[in-house]
Design an enzyme around this catalytic site. Structure first.
Site, short mmCIF file in Angstrom:
data_model
loop_
_atom_site.label_atom_id
_atom_site.label_comp_id
_atom_site.label_asym_id
_atom_site.label_seq_id
_atom_site.Cartn_x
_atom_site.Cartn_y
_atom_site.Cartn_z
N GLU A 1 0.80 -1.22 0.00
CA GLU A 1 0.00 0.00 0.00
C GLU A 1 0.84 1.28 0.00
O GLU A 1 0.76 2.09 -0.88
CB GLU A 1 -0.92 -0.03 1.22
CG GLU A 1 -1.94 1.09 1.23
CD GLU A 1 -2.95 0.92 2.36
OE1 GLU A 1 -3.99 1.58 2.30
OE2 GLU A 1 -2.67 0.14 3.29
N GLU B 1 -0.20 19.51 39.55
CA GLU B 1 -1.19 20.54 39.88
C GLU B 1 -0.60 21.92 40.05
O GLU B 1 -1.34 22.89 40.09
CB GLU B 1 -1.93 20.12 41.16
CG GLU B 1 -2.75 18.87 40.90
CD GLU B 1 -3.63 18.48 42.04
OE1 GLU B 1 -3.27 18.74 43.19
OE2 GLU B 1 -4.70 17.92 41.78
#
Lengths: 107, 515
Positions: free
Chosen positions: B72, B313
């Site tokens: 392909e 955080e």
């Protein structure tokens, strides 16, 4: 300028032989305007790679353009002629294509 | 007619290791040598990368040349794409270790007239294998071949012929193929998998907006293998499979203890925490978890240990500033190479990628301690199952590497409440410290308790603590107050034993003793 075709077969027996015979019958009447080179991929695998040959038998119209391919045993001549654009054989004197009935076709 | 074969004295098929990170666990040692494996997956699951890596590792790790047959993609495109993974296929081609067979669609218009077969393909592949002495081959992909030659019966027959030819050459092959659904039929045309001895399924599942790549060994003829799906990820270096069940609970345990950085907390844990333990600090927002992890990190650096700090955080600047405000110079530790701070948004990648990235950090930096602030940040961006696997993977790894780890977890309510994080990871962690707000007579106070300390005695009482400019101060235990951690605190009268105690001069308290 003649048309050059390459016929790729896997061995000169079996469907390769059938294709070879069919192609010979097909181009014979076209005279010197068509040249055919037969390549046995079992002997020359590198040539199969160069022309991207996966399926055999395969006949490729190399020159002049358009580049075309037919795979299979070439059993139906009309289809092969059409696909390879062999219905019109170029006139050598004027270098232009002439519409010419190839009267031997189908023989 | 076939002759009856002599079946006496036949040995079992040997295996070859594939060389893809983690894949050997799934196959119990590798793929059957000289046989074909079928790797199938929907679009974008990584089949071509798997195939190329199979050949690349074959060359670089095992000295086995390989042939890549592409039906392909064009060879140039594959070479360019694989550069992103750091693989220089061009160089391997010039060294005659790697070769393409370009079976990608020819632009030449082609008609079929009569019968044909794919001898041209077989001849090209055999030629390439012989030229290189190749031991591995990849055919990518069956679907693309079927697209070129729209004759399933013929393609199937020729694939069998090709597989036989490869077997005769002793080449171990991978065929790739498409499927349309993640959990539907194995393959698109229903037949490809029968050519092969092994079938591997790659999936890219979209679940709750998150993409998760998994690999499954569906079958290997004649060989045992792990069942089920396993997460994998495609890193900047290739494929990494994370087979969590391969991590055995075989870690030796250490008796050596490390200080948490707070003397009182060390006392509460019976003398500090074990070197190879995972310490979970849980509490609502603002309760002091980050402070505790900062102190823990600082203590490591102070004693010359290397500390890896994973912050999900806060930014690096915030961390440095906060630490500075408590008198801890993180900048200096960084300069000395003792502290490494990694700040990330959890959303930037999937948990498998996070886990791999953390493992790489640990392998490169070799820290003695690790802080993750917070593990709840990861929980928020994953499914429950993903998260649990992540925690298991992480805790297994840090224990194995003897990295003393502290993880903070945010409880949903200020008074505590149930945290999903804790439900899942409390059984995995070795030490749990709870930080809670306590409302007493209109005043918001703080309570700290060590509720679990695997392998050691610990203080089972709730202590009051305060946070000020000097940091974390752990004080006396709360007296006469019930339900601090488990609900609404309630003041009770002094107990009889306390009343009796008050009548005599109090002795110095003994560690671990309860009243």
């Amino acid at each position: 300028m003649s048309i050059s075709l390459k016929l790729f077969v896997a061995g000169r027996t079996g469907i390769g032989a059938v294709a070879e015979r069919n192609l010979h019958n097909l181009v014979g009447p076209l005279g010197s305007g068509v040249e055919v080179e037969i390549i046995d991929v079992l002997e020359h695998p590198a040539l199969a790679a160069r022309d991207h040959i996966l399926a055999t038998p395969a006949v490729v119209r190399i020159a002049p353009p358009p580049r075309r391919k037919v795979i299979g045993d070439l059993s139906e001549q009309d289809l092969v002629l059409a696909q390879l654009d062999l219905m019109r054989v170029p006139d050598e004197r004027t270098h232009t294509a002439q519409t010419e009935v190839v009267h031997e076709r189908g023989a | 007619m076939k002759e009856a074969h002599n079946v006496e004295g036949l040995e079992s098929t040997p295996k070859i290791p594939v060389g893809i990170d983690g894949f050997e666990y799934l196959t119990d040692g590798g793929l059957p040598k000289g046989r074909a494996a079928y790797v199938v997956g929907s679009s974008g699951t990584g089949k071509t990368i798997f195939g190329v890596e199979f050949l690349y590792r074959g060359i670089t790790l095992f000295g086995e040349p390989g042939v890549f047959v592409t039906f392909e993609e064009r060879p140039e495109d594959i070479v360019r794409n694989m550069k992103n993974l750091g693989w220089d296929l061009g160089k391997l081609i010039s060294e005659e270790k790697f070769r393409f067979v370009d079976a990608s669609p020819d632009s030449t218009p082609c008609e079929v007239v009569g019968t044909y077969d794919l001898s041209g393909l077989l001849v090209q592949v055999e030629h390439a294998i012989q030229a290189l002495g190749a031991k591995r081959a990849v055919l990518d992909s069956v679907g693309a071949l079927l697209y070129q030659f729209e004759n399933p019966a013929l393609v199937r027959r020729e694939l069998f012929r090709l597989a036989d030819s490869l077997k005769a050459f002793g080449v171990t092959a991978i065929l790739t193929g498409e499927r349309l659904e993640e959990y539907g039929p194995i393959s698109r045309f229903g037949t490809e998998e029968f050519v092969a001895d092994s079938v591997v399924v790659l999936r890219n599942v979209l679940h709750e907006e998150k993409c998760r790549r998994t690999i499954q060994v569906l079958k290997i003829r004649g060989q045992s293998h792990l069942k089920g799906e396993f997460p994998f990820t495609i890193t900047g270096n290739g494929i990494s499979v994370l087979p969590l069940s391969a991590i055995r609970l075989s870690q030796e345990s250490s008796n050596e203890r490390l200080s948490t950085g707070n003397a009182e907390l060390d006392r509460m844990t019976g003398g500090g925490i074990f070197k190879d333990s995972v310490f979970l600090v849980s509490g609502p927002t603002g309760s002091g978890k980050t402070l505790m992890s900062t102190i823990f990190a600082n203590e490591g650096c102070r004693t010359g240990e290397k500390v890896l700090l994973l912050a999900y955080e806060e930014s690096r600047e915030q961390l440095l500033r906060n630490a500075q405000s408590w008198g801890m110079d993180f900048q200096a530790w960084e300069t000395q190479g003792l502290l490494k701070i990694v700040c990330e948004y959890p959303e930037v990648m999937g948990l498998e990628d996070h886990l791999l990235a953390i493992r790489r950090q640990i392998e490169q930096f070799r820290p003695n301690r690790m802080v993750m602030d917070s593990v709840s940040a990861m929980e928020r961006v994953a499914t429950v199952r993903n998260f649990r696997e992540f925690v298991i993977g992480l805790t297994s790894f840090v224990k194995q590497e003897r990295v003393c780890s502290l993880m903070t977890s945010t409880t949903p309510q200020l008074s505590g409440g149930e945290s999903v994080t804790e439900t899942h990871i409390s059984t995995i962690t070795d030490i749990i410290a709870l930080l809670r707000y306590v409302e007493i007579a209109g005043e918001l106070r703080r309570g700290l308790a060590v509720i679990k300390m695997r392998g050691s005695q610990h203080d089972k009482t709730v202590h009051e603590y305060t946070i000020d400019s000097t940091g974390l101060n752990v004080g006396e235990r709360f007296r006469n107050i019930d339900n601090i951690l488990l609900g609404v605190p309630k003041v009770s009268g002094p107990s009889e034993s306390d009343q009796l105690e008050g009548m005599f001069k109090p002795e110095a308290s003994v560690p671990g003793a309860t009243t």
